[in-house]
Design a protein around this motif. Structure first.
Motif, mmCIF file in Angstrom:
data_model
loop_
_atom_site.group_PDB
_atom_site.id
_atom_site.type_symbol
_atom_site.label_atom_id
_atom_site.label_comp_id
_atom_site.label_asym_id
_atom_site.label_seq_id
_atom_site.Cartn_x
_atom_site.Cartn_y
_atom_site.Cartn_z
ATOM 1 N N LYS A 1 9.484 24.689 -31.697
ATOM 2 C CA LYS A 1 9.802 25.459 -30.492
ATOM 3 C C LYS A 1 9.996 24.555 -29.275
ATOM 4 O O LYS A 1 10.736 24.882 -28.356
ATOM 5 N N PHE A 2 9.318 23.413 -29.279
ATOM 6 C CA PHE A 2 9.381 22.474 -28.159
ATOM 7 C C PHE A 2 10.087 21.201 -28.596
ATOM 8 O O PHE A 2 10.169 20.902 -29.773
ATOM 9 N N ARG A 3 10.561 20.423 -27.621
ATOM 10 C CA ARG A 3 11.331 19.215 -27.945
ATOM 11 C C ARG A 3 10.644 17.957 -27.416
ATOM 12 O O ARG A 3 9.817 18.018 -26.505
ATOM 13 N N ILE A 4 11.033 16.836 -27.981
ATOM 14 C CA ILE A 4 10.540 15.537 -27.528
ATOM 15 C C ILE A 4 10.953 15.365 -26.060
ATOM 16 O O ILE A 4 12.089 15.650 -25.697
ATOM 17 N N GLY A 5 10.000 14.950 -25.233
ATOM 18 C CA GLY A 5 10.247 14.766 -23.810
ATOM 19 C C GLY A 5 9.894 15.974 -22.966
ATOM 20 O O GLY A 5 9.874 15.895 -21.748
ATOM 21 N N GLN A 6 9.594 17.095 -23.618
ATOM 22 C CA GLN A 6 9.256 18.312 -22.867
ATOM 23 C C GLN A 6 7.805 18.244 -22.388
ATOM 24 O O GLN A 6 6.922 17.772 -23.099
ATOM 25 N N VAL A 7 7.573 18.733 -21.167
ATOM 26 C CA VAL A 7 6.219 18.811 -20.621
ATOM 27 C C VAL A 7 5.647 20.170 -21.021
ATOM 28 O O VAL A 7 6.268 21.205 -20.804
ATOM 29 N N GLN B 1 1.080 26.908 -31.685
ATOM 30 C CA GLN B 1 0.527 28.161 -31.167
ATOM 31 C C GLN B 1 -0.321 27.947 -29.913
ATOM 32 O O GLN B 1 -0.528 28.880 -29.146
ATOM 33 N N ASN B 2 -0.801 26.727 -29.698
ATOM 34 C CA ASN B 2 -1.665 26.442 -28.552
ATOM 35 C C ASN B 2 -0.935 25.806 -27.374
ATOM 36 O O ASN B 2 -1.567 25.364 -26.423
ATOM 37 N N LEU B 3 0.392 25.759 -27.441
ATOM 38 C CA LEU B 3 1.152 25.155 -26.350
ATOM 39 C C LEU B 3 2.064 26.164 -25.675
ATOM 40 O O LEU B 3 2.489 27.145 -26.285
ATOM 41 N N MET B 4 2.368 25.885 -24.412
ATOM 42 C CA MET B 4 3.351 26.657 -23.665
ATOM 43 C C MET B 4 4.053 25.693 -22.709
ATOM 44 O O MET B 4 3.501 24.641 -22.374
ATOM 45 N N PRO B 5 5.265 26.020 -22.307
ATOM 46 C CA PRO B 5 5.972 25.112 -21.395
ATOM 47 C C PRO B 5 5.220 24.953 -20.072
ATOM 48 O O PRO B 5 4.607 25.898 -19.591
ATOM 49 N N ASP B 6 5.245 23.754 -19.530
ATOM 50 C CA ASP B 6 4.680 23.502 -18.194
ATOM 51 C C ASP B 6 5.862 23.473 -17.237
ATOM 52 O O ASP B 6 6.684 22.567 -17.283
ATOM 53 N N GLU B 7 5.932 24.457 -16.382
ATOM 54 C CA GLU B 7 7.050 24.581 -15.444
ATOM 55 C C GLU B 7 6.686 24.094 -14.046
ATOM 56 O O GLU B 7 7.405 24.351 -13.087
ATOM 57 N N SER B 8 5.567 23.376 -13.915
ATOM 58 C CA SER B 8 5.088 22.972 -12.589
ATOM 59 C C SER B 8 6.010 21.959 -11.906
ATOM 60 O O SER B 8 6.047 21.882 -10.685
ATOM 61 N N GLY B 9 6.713 21.147 -12.686
ATOM 62 C CA GLY B 9 7.555 20.107 -12.097
ATOM 63 C C GLY B 9 6.782 18.894 -11.611
ATOM 64 O O GLY B 9 7.359 17.947 -11.088
#
Length: 110
Positions: free
Chosen positions: A8-14, A74-82
């Motif tokens: 669901k997430f990619r390399i380099g994603q926070v 399942q324990n991760l979510m995107p960090d949109e804080s910037g």
């Protein structure tokens, strides 16, 4: 036969942990659990994740320190804080783009 899903997430994603107060940049992904059984058993059973999902290697940080974490999808979510991640190894793996994202650094091949 087990079906392995797409990450669901990619390399380099926070990303940020859903339960614990830490975040980090993904630098590697395992399609399913690929750590030791002792590591897995050390997780309290009531919060132990399934093994048949992607697991992410993070250059992680919390308020006190920086470290490497291994976390189930399942324990991760995107960090949109910037907010930039301050991990000391970040520059080894990534180039920070102007918009607060991280692109994998070109690796030299021998």
């Amino acid at each position: 036969m087990q079906t392995i899903g797409t990450a669901k997430f990619r390399i380099g994603q926070v990303v940020r942990h859903r339960v614990f107060d830490f975040r980090g940049v993904i630098f590697d992904v395992d399609p399913e659990f690929n750590n030791t059984e002792a590591w897995y058993q050390a997780i309290p059973e009531e919060v132990r994740p399934r093994k048949d999902q992607p697991f992410y290697h993070l250059l992680a940080e919390n308020e006190e320190t920086e470290y490497v974490a291994y976390v189930s999808e399942q324990n991760l979510m995107p960090d949109e804080s910037g907010v930039p991640v301050r991990h000391p190894q970040l520059a080894e793996f990534f180039v920070e783009t102007g918009d607060g994202h991280y692109e994998p650094r070109e690796r030299m091949h021998h």
